[in-house]
Design a protein around this motif. Structure first.
Motif, mmCIF file in Angstrom:
data_model
loop_
_atom_site.group_PDB
_atom_site.id
_atom_site.type_symbol
_atom_site.label_atom_id
_atom_site.label_comp_id
_atom_site.label_asym_id
_atom_site.label_seq_id
_atom_site.Cartn_x
_atom_site.Cartn_y
_atom_site.Cartn_z
ATOM 1 N N HIS A 156 17.852 -18.123 -3.099
ATOM 2 C CA HIS A 156 18.538 -18.645 -4.499
ATOM 3 C C HIS A 156 19.607 -18.163 -5.888
ATOM 4 N N THR A 159 19.491 -24.929 -8.951
ATOM 5 C CA THR A 159 19.640 -25.564 -7.179
ATOM 6 C C THR A 159 19.845 -27.355 -6.890
ATOM 7 N N PRO A 168 24.510 -18.692 -1.081
ATOM 8 C CA PRO A 168 25.390 -19.682 -1.556
ATOM 9 C C PRO A 168 25.175 -21.053 -0.657
ATOM 10 N N THR A 227 27.390 -24.312 0.054
ATOM 11 C CA THR A 227 28.354 -24.685 -0.791
ATOM 12 C C THR A 227 29.565 -26.052 0.210
ATOM 13 N N LEU A 270 26.221 -23.915 -5.153
ATOM 14 C CA LEU A 270 25.837 -22.653 -5.542
ATOM 15 C C LEU A 270 27.239 -21.410 -5.249
ATOM 16 N N LEU A 271 28.737 -20.540 -5.163
ATOM 17 C CA LEU A 271 29.518 -20.562 -4.812
ATOM 18 C C LEU A 271 28.937 -18.881 -4.374
ATOM 19 N N THR A 272 29.771 -18.411 -3.850
ATOM 20 C CA THR A 272 30.285 -16.474 -3.283
ATOM 21 C C THR A 272 30.099 -16.021 -4.518
ATOM 22 N N ALA A 324 27.415 -14.333 -6.731
ATOM 23 C CA ALA A 324 26.341 -13.598 -5.742
ATOM 24 C C ALA A 324 26.276 -12.536 -5.538
ATOM 25 N N CYS A 379 28.193 -15.374 1.819
ATOM 26 C CA CYS A 379 28.630 -16.493 1.706
ATOM 27 C C CYS A 379 28.905 -17.170 2.202
ATOM 28 N N SER A 380 29.885 -18.307 1.740
ATOM 29 C CA SER A 380 29.419 -19.969 2.146
ATOM 30 C C SER A 380 30.871 -20.278 2.049
#
Ligand SMILES: [Zn+2]
Length: 311
Positions: free
Chosen positions: A40, A44, A72, A74, A83-85, A88, A103-104
């Motif tokens: 990550h 976090t 991520p 979310t 933690l957003l997409t 990343a 992605c999430s």
């Protein structure tokens, strides 16, 4: 391409009498470099230091990690800071040879159009480079209808899903019947298991999904049962829970790694600078055959995440 470390190492290896220089180097037993399926970037947890892409790359170089999956987080239950997409995806655009973005989206997010809406959102990220979905770490039952919709969307888009199970997130009960319901319902979706609840289920006598049980593993655990029955379930060996599942009973753990060599993937859950990671020493000490190392350390990830093979 030869990196600096390899070059310095092989240059020194050619000189007799320089073995003293190796005293601080860990003994090299690894047959192949790692793909770490669980890291990550960002901050976090509150109180943590930020892990920047550069900080992660430096750590990867020290530990023979060629590529790392950026996950991520979310859901409000998953971490202190979300933690957003996009970060990343951005980091992977800057370092396409080193980072693999996932992605999430939380299943409770307002999305227009129901299932089709979720498919559109996930496809949007896949078009921008995402190779998988996760870390899926949501405070709902594992087979809650909202969760099942996410699985259906990922199956439709055609990317694997990495999930977390414990007593609060991805909730299930010993034996993992809710996970089994999802595996059965979405046979074309590859699920990658992680977290205390998943790894406690290595043992037949697992009584709680929220703990890190010590001591001998009893045969007949839910993981073996599900892996024997379903082709679409894998294990991510990251974090304290993944390391504990192997180190609590090394004899069973080694046999498990050999038996499930096509289903297991190396991972760490590295998420802050200076974090101690037990996996390197643990796997170095297991004396795994080179063919098994090649699969568990990277080959299975390359296949399931549909990455271009580089070795
Ligand atoms: Zn994680």
């Amino acid at each position: 391409m030869i990196d600096r470390r390899t070059f310095v190492g092989s240059a020194l290896a050619g000189l007799a009498g320089w073995s003293g220089l190796y005293a601080a180097e860990p003994k090299k037993k690894r047959a192949s470099k790692y793909i770490d399926v669980h890291t990550h970037i960002g901050t976090t947890w509150n109180g943590n230091k930020e892990l920047t892409p550069k900080g992660l790359l430096d750590w990867m170089d020290v530990h023979d990690v060629e590529k790392a999956v950026l996950l991520p987080l979310t859901s409000p239950e998953s971490s202190s800071f979300l933690l957003l997409t996009d970060p990343a995806l951005k980091a992977a655009r800057a370092h396409p040879d080193r980072f693999i973005p996932f992605c999430s989206i939380d299943p409770r997010t307002s999305v227009r159009g129901g299932l089709k809406g979720f498919v559109d959102v996930i496809q949007h990220w896949v078009d921008r480079g995402a190779k998988g979905f996760g870390e899926h770490k949501v405070g709902l039952n594992f087979d809650d209808p909202l969760m099942m919709r996410i699985y259906e969307a990922c199956q439709e888009v055609g990317i694997p899903l990495l999930f977390h199970i414990d007593a609060l997130r991805g909730k299930d009960v010993p034996g993992l019947p809710r996970l089994e319901n999802a595996l059965k319902s979405f046979p074309k979706l590859d699920f990658i298991g992680h977290g205390p609840g998943w790894w406690a289920s290595i043992s037949g006598d697992c009584k709680s999904l929220g703990s890190y049980p010590k001591g001998p593993v009893t045969p007949g655990g839910a993981i073996d049962r599900l892996m024997a029955r379903y082709a679409n379930i894998y294990g991510d060996l990251s974090a304290g829970s993944g390391a504990n599942s192997i180190s609590r009973d090394k004899e069973f753990g080694r046999r498990f790694l050999l038996r499930r060599q096509d289903r297991l993937m190396f991972g760490t859950d590295y998420l802050q600078p200076g974090q101690q990671v037990p996996q390197f020493e643990l796997f170095d000490g297991l004396d795994l055959p080179a063919t098994v190392q090649a699969k568990v350390f990277r080959g299975n990830a390359e296949r399931v995440l549909k990455l271009k093979k580089t070795t």
